[in-house]
Design a protein around this motif. Structure first.
Motif, PDB file in Angstrom:
ATOM      1  N   GLY A  87       0.631  -1.325   0.069  1.00  0.00           N
ATOM      2  CA  GLY A  87      -0.017   0.097  -0.057  1.00  0.00           C
ATOM      3  C   GLY A  87       0.848   1.325  -0.171  1.00  0.00           C
ATOM      4  N   SER A 316      -3.783   4.240   9.895  1.00  0.00           N
ATOM      5  CA  SER A 316      -4.770   3.303   9.338  1.00  0.00           C
ATOM      6  C   SER A 316      -5.598   2.685  10.975  1.00  0.00           C
ATOM      7  CB  SER A 316      -4.084   2.203   8.800  1.00  0.00           C
ATOM      8  OG  SER A 316      -3.163   1.240   9.926  1.00  0.00           O
ATOM      9  N   GLU A 348      -3.203  -1.776   4.446  1.00  0.00           N
ATOM     10  CA  GLU A 348      -2.653  -1.630   2.986  1.00  0.00           C
ATOM     11  C   GLU A 348      -3.451  -0.555   2.038  1.00  0.00           C
ATOM     12  OE1 GLU A 348      -2.112  -4.692  -0.867  1.00  0.00           O
ATOM     13  OE2 GLU A 348      -2.640  -5.230   0.981  1.00  0.00           O
ATOM     14  N   THR A 349      -4.878  -0.431   2.667  1.00  0.00           N
ATOM     15  CA  THR A 349      -5.842   0.657   1.837  1.00  0.00           C
ATOM     16  C   THR A 349      -5.595   2.040   2.381  1.00  0.00           C
ATOM     17  OG1 THR A 349      -7.464   0.074   3.508  1.00  0.00           O
ATOM     18  CG2 THR A 349      -7.591  -1.462   1.498  1.00  0.00           C
ATOM     19  N   LEU A 353      -7.056   4.889  -0.478  1.00  0.00           N
ATOM     20  CA  LEU A 353      -7.896   5.751  -0.188  1.00  0.00           C
ATOM     21  C   LEU A 353      -7.733   7.011   0.262  1.00  0.00           C
ATOM     22  CD1 LEU A 353      -9.698   2.902   2.430  1.00  0.00           C
ATOM     23  CD2 LEU A 353     -10.554   3.570   0.065  1.00  0.00           C
ATOM     24  N   LEU A 409     -11.135  -2.813  -4.704  1.00  0.00           N
ATOM     25  CA  LEU A 409     -10.698  -3.241  -3.332  1.00  0.00           C
ATOM     26  C   LEU A 409     -11.245  -4.554  -2.970  1.00  0.00           C
ATOM     27  CD1 LEU A 409     -10.183  -0.082  -1.098  1.00  0.00           C
ATOM     28  CD2 LEU A 409      -8.347  -1.420  -2.466  1.00  0.00           C
ATOM     29  N   LEU A 414      -5.883  -8.199  -1.154  1.00  0.00           N
ATOM     30  CA  LEU A 414      -5.264  -7.470  -0.320  1.00  0.00           C
ATOM     31  C   LEU A 414      -4.192  -8.594   0.342  1.00  0.00           C
ATOM     32  CD1 LEU A 414      -7.800  -4.919   1.113  1.00  0.00           C
ATOM     33  CD2 LEU A 414      -6.006  -4.527  -0.498  1.00  0.00           C
ATOM     34  N   THR A 421     -12.357  -7.038   3.904  1.00  0.00           N
ATOM     35  CA  THR A 421     -12.005  -5.343   4.141  1.00  0.00           C
ATOM     36  C   THR A 421     -13.426  -4.623   4.309  1.00  0.00           C
ATOM     37  OG1 THR A 421     -11.203  -3.605   2.808  1.00  0.00           O
ATOM     38  CG2 THR A 421     -12.135  -5.521   1.548  1.00  0.00           C
ATOM     39  N   TYR A 423     -13.889  -2.225   2.738  1.00  0.00           N
ATOM     40  CA  TYR A 423     -13.840  -1.454   1.686  1.00  0.00           C
ATOM     41  C   TYR A 423     -14.230  -2.136   0.403  1.00  0.00           C
ATOM     42  CZ  TYR A 423     -11.824   1.935   4.787  1.00  0.00           C
ATOM     43  OH  TYR A 423     -11.833   2.724   5.776  1.00  0.00           O
ATOM     44  N   TRP A 431      -2.489   4.368  -7.310  1.00  0.00           N
ATOM     45  CA  TRP A 431      -2.003   3.322  -6.367  1.00  0.00           C
ATOM     46  C   TRP A 431      -0.382   3.308  -6.584  1.00  0.00           C
ATOM     47  CZ3 TRP A 431      -5.120   0.170  -3.710  1.00  0.00           C
ATOM     48  CH2 TRP A 431      -4.709  -1.085  -2.853  1.00  0.00           C
TER      49      TRP A 431
END
Length: 503
Positions: A87, A316, A348-349, A353, A409, A414, A421, A423, A431
């Motif tokens: 990520g 996060s 990771e997101t 995001l 996602l 992931l 997730t 999401y 990315w």
């Protein structure tokens, strides 16, 4: 002419202040030149049409940690660091958690050993302090601060971890003396406990009642209380995972009055709302975290606070609990909102995001993204200038972003071990396609190349709030002296005199 081990050429480099055309030359683990027209290195990366950004730093995540309820997260240092790297994050700072009755020194030593054996990227860690006895505060904590663990977290809620106001004053006094940053989970425990008990007694057990029990005033009251306590010593505090409008307003007002208070928020508070907890059955448990998700008005207030500088970092708060009996649902479908593990995955997101919803949708500039994802973290926690900027002399921690690359996602796409997730199905634009950690290309167009234990422990220096000397009021000097058992002569600077010494 300089021979580079690695070059990144033809891209747009961004700092927290500007975006400019430049090539980056790397030798070993350091950036040695940032300029136009550099020759190709032994390995050359063409960044045409891409952004060259400092690797992200995530200063609030939970890795290989057991919760206060005794539930172990799904990610260890290896899986978490791999997910972070994919990520665009090249350094993580999770928590070594002291539970009741445990030695802080032993907790820190054990956690350091796990990280050294498994992490694929550079790391540090904070301490979670739940005991305030002399051994913990005056010996073990001081030892850890002086070896480069210059921040620690305390809880105002959770019966297994929380400290009371008296203990908080001991903690704040110690932090003032040692120049360590106190991170605070600010929620009023008794409010949450009272509402929770009444809900359970009336048969309201579904996940959506998690939000009801963690009412916003519990967050705003505790936020105000710890800020007021910090004023006794004029010591900095950082309020973590801010979610509620009133808490935001309290922080902003305190800052305008000169209080040393800082704040962070998380992507889930920016992008999700409490409605997600009202899914059928126990599905809403996937979206339960503390503080809980709020409403659309709170989201907009948080975006504004990031833009205005009221909040300094986006972390996060990765809390990797599986959606099964090992994590979120210890009693299966009969699990009540009080029994489920709190938290959501997001290591990771986090940056994709924030980039997609922030930069690409015009809510923030690219330099603001760099600040919120890396530079402010490095400065706040004493990691700068080694980390957080693409600049000569810094570690070669770099993420090369394709601002137009689209990803939908999914849990299967992931790299954590959570299995879901929050999401799922969300499309993000932007990315990190190439990720470099200490001069090593560890992610390249989806391919991963790093061994467990190849990350390095990074000792941290003085946190930003302590770096500039601040004139203390007579009141603050007095109470700092009182905490240290200073003489009556020192106390007298605030107009106090030891009456026994007058005779």
């Amino acid at each position: 002419m300089q021979q580079f081990d690695l070059t990144i050429r033809h891209g747009l480099v961004a700092s927290d202040e500007a975006v400019f055309e430049a090539d980056v030359g790397i030798v070993g683990d350091r950036i040695v030149e940032v300029a136009r027209g550099l020759p190709a290195g032994r390995r050359d990366i063409d960044a045409t049409g891409r952004y060259v950004l400092p690797g992200g730093i995530d200063t609030h995540c939970h890795v290989e940690q057991r919760s206060g309820m005794g539930i172990m997260g799904a990610d260890d240092w290896y899986s978490a660091s791999v997910a972070a790297a994919y990520g665009g994050t090249t350094m993580i700072v999770p928590f070594a958690a002291q539970h009741r009755g445990h030695s802080l020194k032993q907790v820190a030593d054990d956690y350091a050993a796990l990280a050294a054996a498994k992490s694929v990227i550079d790391y540090s860690y904070h301490l979670i302090v739940s005991e305030t006895d002399r051994q913990t505060l005056q010996e073990d904590l001081v030892e850890q601060i002086r070896r480069g663990i210059t921040s620690f977290k305390v809880y105002m809620t959770y019966d297994q971890l929380k400290i009371d106001d008296y203990q908080m004053l001991d903690v704040l006094a110690l932090a003032a003396r040692e120049r360590a940053l106190v991170m605070v989970h600010a929620e009023n425990n008794d409010v949450i406990r009272w509402v929770s008990q009444k809900l359970l007694e009336s048969g309201r057990t579904a996940p959506k009642y998690h939000a009801t029990s963690h009412v916003a005033l519990a967050e705003s009251e505790a936020t105000n209380r710890v800020i007021q306590l910090s004023k006794l010593f004029d010591v900095p505090v950082l309020i973590v995972h801010v979610s509620a409008q009133d808490a935001l307003a309290t922080i902003g007002a305190a800052q305008r009055m000169g209080a040393q208070v800082y704040g962070e928020t998380c992507p889930h508070y920016l992008l999700l709302t409490e409605d997600a907890m009202d899914l059928p059955g126990v599905e809403g448990a996937k979206y339960c975290c503390s503080p809980p998700l709020r409403d659309a008005n709170a989201q907009e207030a948080l975006w504004t606070a990031l833009k205005d500088g009221v909040l300094q970092t986006v972390s996060s708060d990765h809390a990797p609990y599986r959606f099964d009996e090992s994590g979120k649902l210890p009693h299966g479908d009969a699990t009540t909102f009080k029994q489920m593990a709190n938290g959501m995955p997001g290591l990771e997101t986090r940056l994709p995001l924030l980039f997609s919803e922030g930069v690409n949708k015009g809510r923030m500039t690219l330099p603001e993204f760099v600040a919120l994802s890396a530079t402010n973290h490095a400065r706040m926690y004493g990691i700068a200038p080694r980390k957080g900027l693409v600049t000569v002399g810094a570690d070669a921690d770099i993420a090369v972003w394709d601002p137009r690359h689209e990803v939908v996602l999914t849990a299967s796409g992931l790299h954590d071990r959570v299995g879901y997730t929050p999401y799922e199905g969300t499309k993000v634009t932007g990315w990190p396609r190439t990720v470099i950690s200490a001069g090593r290309v560890i992610v390249d167009d989806g391919r991963f190349d790093a061994q467990p234990g190849s990350g390095r422990f990074i000792p941290r220096s003085t946190p930003l709030p302590f770096q500039n000397e601040r004139a203390l009021s007579a009141s603050s000097r007095f109470f700092r002296g009182l905490a240290e058992g200073a003489s009556s002569e020192a106390h007298a600077t605030f107009g106090y005199t030891d009456r026994k010494n007058q005779n």
